[in-house]
Every structure is written in structure tokens, then in C-alpha cells.
Write a protein that holds these residues in place. Structure first.
Motif, mmCIF file in Angstrom:
data_model
loop_
_atom_site.group_PDB
_atom_site.id
_atom_site.type_symbol
_atom_site.label_atom_id
_atom_site.label_comp_id
_atom_site.label_asym_id
_atom_site.label_seq_id
_atom_site.Cartn_x
_atom_site.Cartn_y
_atom_site.Cartn_z
ATOM 1 N N ASN A 31 1.363 -0.755 0.175
ATOM 2 C CA ASN A 31 -0.010 0.074 0.278
ATOM 3 C C ASN A 31 0.493 1.401 0.514
ATOM 4 O OD1 ASN A 31 -2.071 1.510 0.108
ATOM 5 N ND2 ASN A 31 -3.046 1.056 1.653
ATOM 6 N N ILE A 32 1.183 2.199 -1.697
ATOM 7 C CA ILE A 32 1.843 2.806 -1.331
ATOM 8 C C ILE A 32 1.289 4.161 -1.616
ATOM 9 C CG2 ILE A 32 3.919 3.563 -3.270
ATOM 10 C CD1 ILE A 32 5.158 1.537 -1.307
ATOM 11 N N LYS A 33 1.326 4.885 -1.001
ATOM 12 C CA LYS A 33 0.847 6.621 -1.304
ATOM 13 C C LYS A 33 1.817 7.929 -1.196
ATOM 14 C CE LYS A 33 -2.373 5.009 0.665
ATOM 15 N NZ LYS A 33 -3.935 4.740 -0.437
ATOM 16 N N ARG A 34 1.729 8.394 -2.248
ATOM 17 C CA ARG A 34 3.026 9.619 -2.301
ATOM 18 C C ARG A 34 2.637 10.572 -2.203
ATOM 19 N NH1 ARG A 34 2.886 13.479 -7.385
ATOM 20 N NH2 ARG A 34 5.185 13.830 -7.666
ATOM 21 N N VAL A 35 3.673 10.788 -1.339
ATOM 22 C CA VAL A 35 3.611 11.994 -0.493
ATOM 23 C C VAL A 35 4.176 12.736 0.136
ATOM 24 C CG1 VAL A 35 1.997 10.500 1.735
ATOM 25 C CG2 VAL A 35 4.798 10.761 1.388
ATOM 26 N N LYS A 36 4.095 14.325 0.644
ATOM 27 C CA LYS A 36 4.876 15.056 0.399
ATOM 28 C C LYS A 36 5.718 15.254 1.962
ATOM 29 C CE LYS A 36 5.597 20.034 -1.003
ATOM 30 N NZ LYS A 36 4.211 21.621 -0.772
ATOM 31 N N ALA A 37 7.012 14.746 1.977
ATOM 32 C CA ALA A 37 8.069 14.310 3.140
ATOM 33 C C ALA A 37 9.047 15.216 3.503
ATOM 34 C CB ALA A 37 8.126 13.414 3.654
ATOM 35 N N ILE A 38 9.439 15.911 4.515
ATOM 36 C CA ILE A 38 10.300 16.297 4.639
ATOM 37 C C ILE A 38 11.604 15.327 4.528
ATOM 38 C CG2 ILE A 38 12.088 17.167 5.988
ATOM 39 C CD1 ILE A 38 9.291 18.981 5.433
ATOM 40 N N VAL A 39 12.820 15.580 3.304
ATOM 41 C CA VAL A 39 14.188 14.046 2.867
ATOM 42 C C VAL A 39 15.134 15.573 3.293
ATOM 43 C CG1 VAL A 39 14.696 13.149 1.407
ATOM 44 C CG2 VAL A 39 12.208 13.368 1.957
ATOM 45 N N ASP A 40 16.271 15.075 3.754
ATOM 46 C CA ASP A 40 16.956 16.424 4.028
ATOM 47 C C ASP A 40 16.698 17.649 4.341
ATOM 48 O OD1 ASP A 40 18.707 13.884 3.473
ATOM 49 O OD2 ASP A 40 18.898 14.057 1.679
ATOM 50 N N GLY A 41 15.684 17.793 4.400
ATOM 51 C CA GLY A 41 15.689 19.169 5.662
ATOM 52 C C GLY A 41 14.849 19.907 4.465
ATOM 53 N N SER A 42 14.013 19.809 3.556
ATOM 54 C CA SER A 42 13.299 20.462 2.903
ATOM 55 C C SER A 42 12.614 19.524 1.961
ATOM 56 C CB SER A 42 14.305 20.774 1.279
ATOM 57 O OG SER A 42 14.987 19.597 0.366
ATOM 58 N N PRO A 43 11.283 20.090 2.198
ATOM 59 C CA PRO A 43 9.421 19.148 1.759
ATOM 60 C C PRO A 43 10.461 18.094 -0.063
ATOM 61 C CG PRO A 43 9.368 22.064 1.377
ATOM 62 C CD PRO A 43 10.563 21.707 1.836
ATOM 63 N N LYS A 44 9.650 17.041 0.393
ATOM 64 C CA LYS A 44 9.841 16.555 -1.293
ATOM 65 C C LYS A 44 9.158 15.454 -1.718
ATOM 66 C CE LYS A 44 13.564 13.775 -3.803
ATOM 67 N NZ LYS A 44 15.412 13.137 -3.185
ATOM 68 N N ARG A 45 8.069 15.355 -2.662
ATOM 69 C CA ARG A 45 7.462 13.861 -3.002
ATOM 70 C C ARG A 45 8.318 12.835 -3.212
ATOM 71 N NH1 ARG A 45 2.326 15.594 -2.947
ATOM 72 N NH2 ARG A 45 1.358 17.649 -3.693
ATOM 73 N N VAL A 46 7.701 11.697 -2.066
ATOM 74 C CA VAL A 46 8.223 10.621 -2.757
ATOM 75 C C VAL A 46 7.393 9.891 -2.192
ATOM 76 C CG1 VAL A 46 10.584 11.733 -0.826
ATOM 77 C CG2 VAL A 46 8.464 10.719 0.161
ATOM 78 N N TYR A 47 7.572 8.649 -2.490
ATOM 79 C CA TYR A 47 6.343 7.173 -2.326
ATOM 80 C C TYR A 47 6.268 7.216 -0.295
ATOM 81 C CZ TYR A 47 5.627 8.025 -7.551
ATOM 82 O OH TYR A 47 5.116 8.378 -8.881
ATOM 83 N N ALA A 48 6.021 6.158 -0.132
ATOM 84 C CA ALA A 48 5.903 5.708 0.975
ATOM 85 C C ALA A 48 4.835 4.815 1.235
ATOM 86 C CB ALA A 48 6.409 6.531 2.554
ATOM 87 N N CYS A 49 5.747 3.481 2.022
ATOM 88 C CA CYS A 49 4.357 2.656 2.837
ATOM 89 C C CYS A 49 3.227 2.836 3.862
ATOM 90 C CB CYS A 49 4.812 1.062 2.823
ATOM 91 S SG CYS A 49 5.431 1.559 3.954
ATOM 92 N N THR A 50 1.801 2.784 3.561
ATOM 93 C CA THR A 50 1.608 3.377 5.487
ATOM 94 C C THR A 50 1.759 2.199 6.416
ATOM 95 O OG1 THR A 50 0.368 1.388 4.695
ATOM 96 C CG2 THR A 50 -0.723 3.353 3.278
ATOM 97 N N ARG A 51 2.451 1.540 6.346
ATOM 98 C CA ARG A 51 3.011 1.405 7.494
ATOM 99 C C ARG A 51 4.552 2.133 8.219
ATOM 100 N NH1 ARG A 51 4.189 -3.672 9.832
ATOM 101 N NH2 ARG A 51 1.870 -4.250 9.270
#
Length: 62
Positions: A31-51
Motif C-alpha cells: 500500500n504505497i502513497k505519494r506524499v510530501k515529506a521532509i527529506v534532508d531538511g527540504s520538502p519533497k514528493r516521495v513514495y511511502a508505504c502506509t506502515r
């Protein structure tokens, strides 16, 4: 595309078994979602599982 950028969870393959015990190939997709997350101090669109989203491994950018 079906792979979590944080834990590496991806597609798993196996067999679908019918009631008459006949086997055919199938795939289990995470169950993969495309979310906006903080990666290395800057916001970035990444794919993350719901777990990972639920457990707090991913810090969401608002």
C-alpha cells in the motif's frame, strides 16, 4: 513505482491457489502513497508505504 523509499518494501510474488488447488501466479503489491515529506531538511514528493507513515518514519510536510 510500487516501492517504499524509506523501508524498501516492494512487490512480492507467489501463487494464487483456487478452491480446487490449481496454482497460478500472482503478485502482492504494498500500500504505497505519494506524499510530501521532509527529506534532508527540504520538502519533497516521495513514495511511502502506509506502515512507514503510521509508525512515524516519515515526517510529513504541510
Amino acid at each position: 513505482m510500487a516501492k517504499c523509499d524509506f523501508c524498501g518494501k516492494g512487490v512480492t510474488f507467489g501463487c494464487k491457489v483456487s478452491h480446487s488447488m490449481r496454482h497460478s501466479n500472482r503478485a502482492w503489491k504494498p500500500n504505497i502513497k505519494r506524499v510530501k515529506a521532509i527529506v534532508d531538511g527540504s520538502p519533497k514528493r516521495v513514495y511511502a508505504c502506509t506502515r512507514c507513515l503510521r509508525s512515524g518514519k516519515v515526517t510529513r510536510a504541510v
